[in-house]
Design an enzyme around this catalytic site. Structure first.
Site, PDB file in Angstrom:
ATOM      1  CE  LYS A  13      -2.223  -1.036   3.804  1.00  0.00           C
ATOM      2  NZ  LYS A  13      -1.474  -2.273   4.115  1.00  0.00           N
ATOM      3  NE  ARG A  88      -4.277   1.288  11.629  1.00  0.00           N
ATOM      4  CZ  ARG A  88      -3.317   0.656  10.987  1.00  0.00           C
ATOM      5  NH1 ARG A  88      -3.475  -0.614  10.666  1.00  0.00           N
ATOM      6  NH2 ARG A  88      -2.200   1.264  10.665  1.00  0.00           N
ATOM      7  NE  ARG A 127       8.737  -3.701   5.422  1.00  0.00           N
ATOM      8  CZ  ARG A 127       7.432  -3.631   5.660  1.00  0.00           C
ATOM      9  NH1 ARG A 127       6.598  -3.415   4.665  1.00  0.00           N
ATOM     10  NH2 ARG A 127       6.959  -3.800   6.883  1.00  0.00           N
ATOM     11  NE  ARG A 161       8.160  -1.266  10.880  1.00  0.00           N
ATOM     12  CZ  ARG A 161       6.871  -1.173  10.562  1.00  0.00           C
ATOM     13  NH1 ARG A 161       6.506  -0.568   9.447  1.00  0.00           N
ATOM     14  NH2 ARG A 161       5.951  -1.700  11.339  1.00  0.00           N
ATOM     15  NE  ARG A 172       2.744  -5.365  11.322  1.00  0.00           N
ATOM     16  CZ  ARG A 172       3.513  -4.821  10.380  1.00  0.00           C
ATOM     17  NH1 ARG A 172       4.720  -5.326  10.144  1.00  0.00           N
ATOM     18  NH2 ARG A 172       3.076  -3.806   9.664  1.00  0.00           N
TER      19      ARG A 172
END
Length: 215
Positions: A13, A88, A127, A161, A172
């Protein structure tokens, strides 16, 4: 043009939102960015959010909704915006609809990026990003052209991260399916939703999104 990008974490996104910003000259509105900006600006709702966060609590829907309302009232949103990470929940979706209706506006598109869970875990766990400009890379899919040097700004400092790992990602995803995935049905019933293949190459995903916008 007012649109929402839907999809689980790691679906792409953020990448597609950045491309939409460049192509259509409308701002990307991320919940986290809006929240931080409101706190930094010490707006009334920002100060309320800061007090809640400083106490170690989650910011409730009514505060998040108020921050979104303040943000989309700003001048740069007059021609449209891209919502990334909001709404959300179904309650937030209802609040957004009421807010837009009050302003005489409506959503033009809700675009869902569909990606296989195993692919998402692989994407996120590999990532990393430039510590200077934030350009995102991946251990397998997108390494810098020159090893150890950011393509965008030339920095040699990178970061990961701490929550970009397989275990956290699956947690998640469970949260997404519980709280956010019902929005797919919500917007489908409103005939606003369009779903595209988020596992296609990045340029192909961009092309599919543009086809939806043209339609």
């Amino acid at each position: 043009m007012k649109l929402i990008l839907l999809g689980p974490p790691g679906a792409g996104k953020g990448t597609q939102a950045q491309r939409l910003v460049t192509r259509h000259d409308i701002p990307q509105l991320s919940t986290g960015d809006m929240l931080r900006a409101a706190v930094a600006a010490e707006t009334e709702v920002g100060l309320k959010a800061k007090a809640i966060m400083d106490a170690g609590n989650l910011v409730p829907d009514e505060v998040v909704n108020a921050i979104v309302a303040d943000r989309i009232a700003e001048e740069d949103c007059s021609e449209g915006f891209i919502l990334d990470g909001y709404p959300r929940t179904l309650k937030q979706a209802d609040a957004l609809e009421a807010l837009l209706e009050k302003r005489g506006q409506h959503l033009d598109h809700v675009i869902e990026l569909k990606v296989d869970d195993d692919i998402l875990v692989k994407r996120v766990s590999g990532r990393f990003s430039c510590a200077n400009c934030g350009t995102v890379y991946h251990d397998e899919d997108k390494l810098p052209k020159a090893e150890g040097v950011c393509d965008t700004c030339g920095s040699t400092e990178f970061k990961r991260r701490p929550d970009d790992n397989a275990e956290t990602m699956r947690s998640r995803l469970r949260t997404y399916y519980k709280e956010t995935s019902p929005l797919v049905g919500y917007y489908y019933c409103k005939r606003t939703l369009r779903s595209i293949d988020g596992m296609a190459p990045i340029d192909d995903v961009t092309g599919s999104i543009e086809e939806v916008l043209k339609g």
